[in-house]
Write an enzyme that holds these catalytic residues in place. Structure first.
Site, PDB file in Angstrom:
ATOM      1  N   LYS A 110      17.643   1.869  71.130  1.00 25.83           N
ATOM      2  CA  LYS A 110      19.037   1.578  71.481  1.00 25.83           C
ATOM      3  C   LYS A 110      19.294   0.074  71.371  1.00 25.83           C
ATOM      4  O   LYS A 110      18.496  -0.740  71.839  1.00 25.83           O
ATOM      5  CB  LYS A 110      19.324   2.066  72.907  1.00 25.83           C
ATOM      6  CG  LYS A 110      20.779   1.919  73.313  1.00 25.83           C
ATOM      7  CD  LYS A 110      21.078   2.703  74.583  1.00 25.83           C
ATOM      8  CE  LYS A 110      22.501   2.465  75.067  1.00 25.83           C
ATOM      9  NZ  LYS A 110      23.504   2.858  74.062  1.00 25.83           N
ATOM     10  N   HIS A 141      17.131   4.723  78.515  1.00 20.98           N
ATOM     11  CA  HIS A 141      17.374   5.189  77.146  1.00 20.98           C
ATOM     12  C   HIS A 141      16.142   4.973  76.280  1.00 20.98           C
ATOM     13  O   HIS A 141      15.264   4.174  76.612  1.00 20.98           O
ATOM     14  CB  HIS A 141      18.564   4.436  76.521  1.00 20.98           C
ATOM     15  CG  HIS A 141      19.904   4.955  76.986  1.00 20.98           C
ATOM     16  ND1 HIS A 141      20.462   4.578  78.183  1.00 20.98           N
ATOM     17  CD2 HIS A 141      20.766   5.824  76.421  1.00 20.98           C
ATOM     18  CE1 HIS A 141      21.625   5.196  78.331  1.00 20.98           C
ATOM     19  NE2 HIS A 141      21.832   5.952  77.276  1.00 20.98           N
TER      20      HIS A 141
HETATM   21  P1  NAP Z   1      20.581   5.409  64.898  1.00 21.18           P
HETATM   22  O1  NAP Z   1      19.644   6.576  64.839  1.00 21.18           O
HETATM   23  O2  NAP Z   1      20.014   4.030  64.754  1.00 21.18           O
HETATM   24  O3  NAP Z   1      21.709   5.642  63.810  1.00 21.18           O
HETATM   25  C1  NAP Z   1      22.627   4.674  63.414  1.00 21.18           C
HETATM   26  C2  NAP Z   1      22.898   4.924  61.940  1.00 21.18           C
HETATM   27  O4  NAP Z   1      23.939   4.048  61.493  1.00 21.18           O
HETATM   28  C3  NAP Z   1      21.678   4.654  61.046  1.00 21.18           C
HETATM   29  O5  NAP Z   1      21.475   5.747  60.177  1.00 21.18           O
HETATM   30  C4  NAP Z   1      22.092   3.408  60.271  1.00 21.18           C
HETATM   31  O6  NAP Z   1      21.495   3.328  58.985  1.00 21.18           O
HETATM   32  C5  NAP Z   1      23.565   3.642  60.165  1.00 21.18           C
HETATM   33  N1  NAP Z   1      24.310   2.456  59.749  1.00 21.18           N
HETATM   34  C6  NAP Z   1      24.016   1.139  59.960  1.00 21.18           C
HETATM   35  N2  NAP Z   1      24.901   0.360  59.344  1.00 21.18           N
HETATM   36  C7  NAP Z   1      25.778   1.197  58.727  1.00 21.18           C
HETATM   37  C8  NAP Z   1      26.924   0.986  57.902  1.00 21.18           C
HETATM   38  N3  NAP Z   1      27.329  -0.246  57.584  1.00 21.18           N
HETATM   39  N4  NAP Z   1      27.577   2.080  57.446  1.00 21.18           N
HETATM   40  C9  NAP Z   1      27.182   3.322  57.738  1.00 21.18           C
HETATM   41  N5  NAP Z   1      26.078   3.588  58.507  1.00 21.18           N
HETATM   42  C10 NAP Z   1      25.399   2.530  58.984  1.00 21.18           C
HETATM   43  O7  NAP Z   1      21.367   5.417  66.297  1.00 21.18           O
HETATM   44  P2  NAP Z   1      21.854   6.678  67.150  1.00 21.18           P
HETATM   45  O8  NAP Z   1      20.891   6.938  68.247  1.00 21.18           O
HETATM   46  O9  NAP Z   1      22.232   7.778  66.231  1.00 21.18           O
HETATM   47  O10 NAP Z   1      23.162   6.069  67.844  1.00 21.18           O
HETATM   48  C11 NAP Z   1      24.287   5.680  67.096  1.00 21.18           C
HETATM   49  C12 NAP Z   1      25.328   5.113  68.051  1.00 21.18           C
HETATM   50  O11 NAP Z   1      25.763   6.160  68.945  1.00 21.18           O
HETATM   51  C13 NAP Z   1      24.814   3.990  68.959  1.00 21.18           C
HETATM   52  O12 NAP Z   1      25.834   3.045  69.163  1.00 21.18           O
HETATM   53  C14 NAP Z   1      24.495   4.708  70.266  1.00 21.18           C
HETATM   54  O13 NAP Z   1      24.546   3.861  71.393  1.00 21.18           O
HETATM   55  C15 NAP Z   1      25.626   5.702  70.280  1.00 21.18           C
HETATM   56  N6  NAP Z   1      25.429   6.884  71.145  1.00 21.18           N
HETATM   57  C16 NAP Z   1      26.553   7.366  71.703  1.00 21.18           C
HETATM   58  C17 NAP Z   1      26.507   8.486  72.482  1.00 21.18           C
HETATM   59  C18 NAP Z   1      27.791   9.006  73.069  1.00 21.18           C
HETATM   60  O14 NAP Z   1      27.775  10.076  73.696  1.00 21.18           O
HETATM   61  N7  NAP Z   1      28.899   8.296  72.903  1.00 21.18           N
HETATM   62  C19 NAP Z   1      25.283   9.127  72.693  1.00 21.18           C
HETATM   63  C20 NAP Z   1      24.137   8.629  72.083  1.00 21.18           C
HETATM   64  C21 NAP Z   1      24.224   7.498  71.288  1.00 21.18           C
HETATM   65  P3  NAP Z   1      20.046   2.574  58.833  1.00 21.18           P
HETATM   66  O15 NAP Z   1      19.071   3.405  59.585  1.00 21.18           O
HETATM   67  O16 NAP Z   1      19.808   2.545  57.369  1.00 21.18           O
HETATM   68  O17 NAP Z   1      20.228   1.204  59.435  1.00 21.18           O
END
Ligand code: NAP
Length: 266
Positions: free
Chosen positions: A159, A155
């Site tokens: 992550k 990844h």
């Molecule tokens: P990311 O780019 O870091 O996005 C996470 C977002 O959540 C950021 O914008 C962050 O804001 C925000 N956040 C943090 N605390 C919060 C709160 N209290 N309230 C609302 N928003 C908040 O990560 P990502 O790559 O998009 O991944 C997000 C999640 O999805 C992870 O757990 C990842 O493992 C998962 N994922 C799942 C799949 C699937 O198919 N199920 C696929 C890919 C990823 P800040 O930047 O300001 O901290």
């Protein structure tokens, strides 16, 4: 056509943006609000580089779930925040579709219990890519014939959790087909801690984190004189949105929480 009203938590994140674009391109989904940890009181379309969707951003999930008329929460945040949001959404009778990974087994048990109590459907899927679900199912099948197996997941380096939810779930599915067993030499010793990877019921999981990657996994089976590798690559985050949209549509008619996209695919 039934319009499904959706709250997206984590809209500025990599996955959150992909979800907003998916909603913007859907006839039957409407963005009701967003939950973020910044920009409370702004509208999504007022923020730079965001899709032009006119929905209010909230910072307080309890206020958001009380004030907004919504059917579904899509959560794409961090494990701790996502768990809190999922519980609160169930309490407010909003169906959770959770992409956030890294929930513990205890947390999953608690959320399943809550959804049963509320008779409210939801989906928690460590991987919303249809190809990844097939990779997991094919791996379960292969494990019947090849009990020796190791998982290598790769990844992007932002992550937060390791191993990936997909790798963990793959190991769980394989575990349904084979008893726990020790692999490798019985006298094997790690001269550098962690060299053999994490261990889930004897299945070794190796996590690679590098810039440039999205989400990739190989499940490698070893037999006498042959190996079998089952591999899936998510090349971009749109790959996850088919499963997210299908889940949002499907939870409207469900009254249990499904863990894994395979449970709602045909
Ligand atoms: P990311 O780019 O870091 O996005 C996470 C977002 O959540 C950021 O914008 C962050 O804001 C925000 N956040 C943090 N605390 C919060 C709160 N209290 N309230 C609302 N928003 C908040 O990560 P990502 O790559 O998009 O991944 C997000 C999640 O999805 C992870 O757990 C990842 O493992 C998962 N994922 C799942 C799949 C699937 O198919 N199920 C696929 C890919 C990823 P800040 O930047 O300001 O901290």
């Amino acid at each position: 056509m039934e319009i499904i009203k959706v709250i997206v938590a984590g809209p500025r994140g990599k996955m959150g943006r992909a979800a907003l674009n998916m909603i913007a391109g859907s006839d039957n989904l409407q963005l009701a609000a967003c939950l973020d940890r910044k920009f409370g009181g702004h509208r999504v379309l007022d923020l730079e580089d965001m899709p032009t969707l006119d929905a209010l951003i909230y910072e307080d999930p309890a206020v958001c779930f009380s004030e907004v008329d919504a059917d579904v929460l899509i959560d794409l945040t961090t494990p701790e925040v996502g768990y809190k949001h999922t519980k609160l959404a169930l309490e407010h009778h909003i169906r959770p579709v959770i992409g956030t990974t890294g929930f513990t087994e205890e947390q999953l048990t608690e959320l399943t219990r809550m959804s049963e109590e509320k008779r409210l459907g939801g989906v928690i899927a460590p991987n919303f890519a249809v190809g990844a679900v097939l990779m997991m199912q094919f791996s379960k099948w292969a494990a019947k014939h090849f009990p020796n197996v190791e998982i290598i997941e790769r990844h992007h380096d932002q992550k937060l959790d390791a191993p990936s939810g997909t790798a963990y779930k793959t190991a769980e599915l394989i575990r349904e087909e084979r008893e726990p067993r020790q692999q490798g030499h019985p006298d094997e010793k790690e001269t550098l801690q962690g060299a053999r990877g994490a261990d889930k019921d004897g299945i070794k999981i190796h996590s690679v984190r590098l810039p440039g990657l999205v989400a990739h996994q190989e499940v490698v089976f070893g037999g006498t004189g042959e190996t079998l590798t089952i591999r899936h690559d998510s090349i971009n985050r749109e790959s996850f949105m088919t499963g997210v949209k299908l889940s949002v549509e499907t939870v409207m008619g469900m009254d249990v929480l499904a863990y894994g996209l395979e449970n709602i695919l045909e």
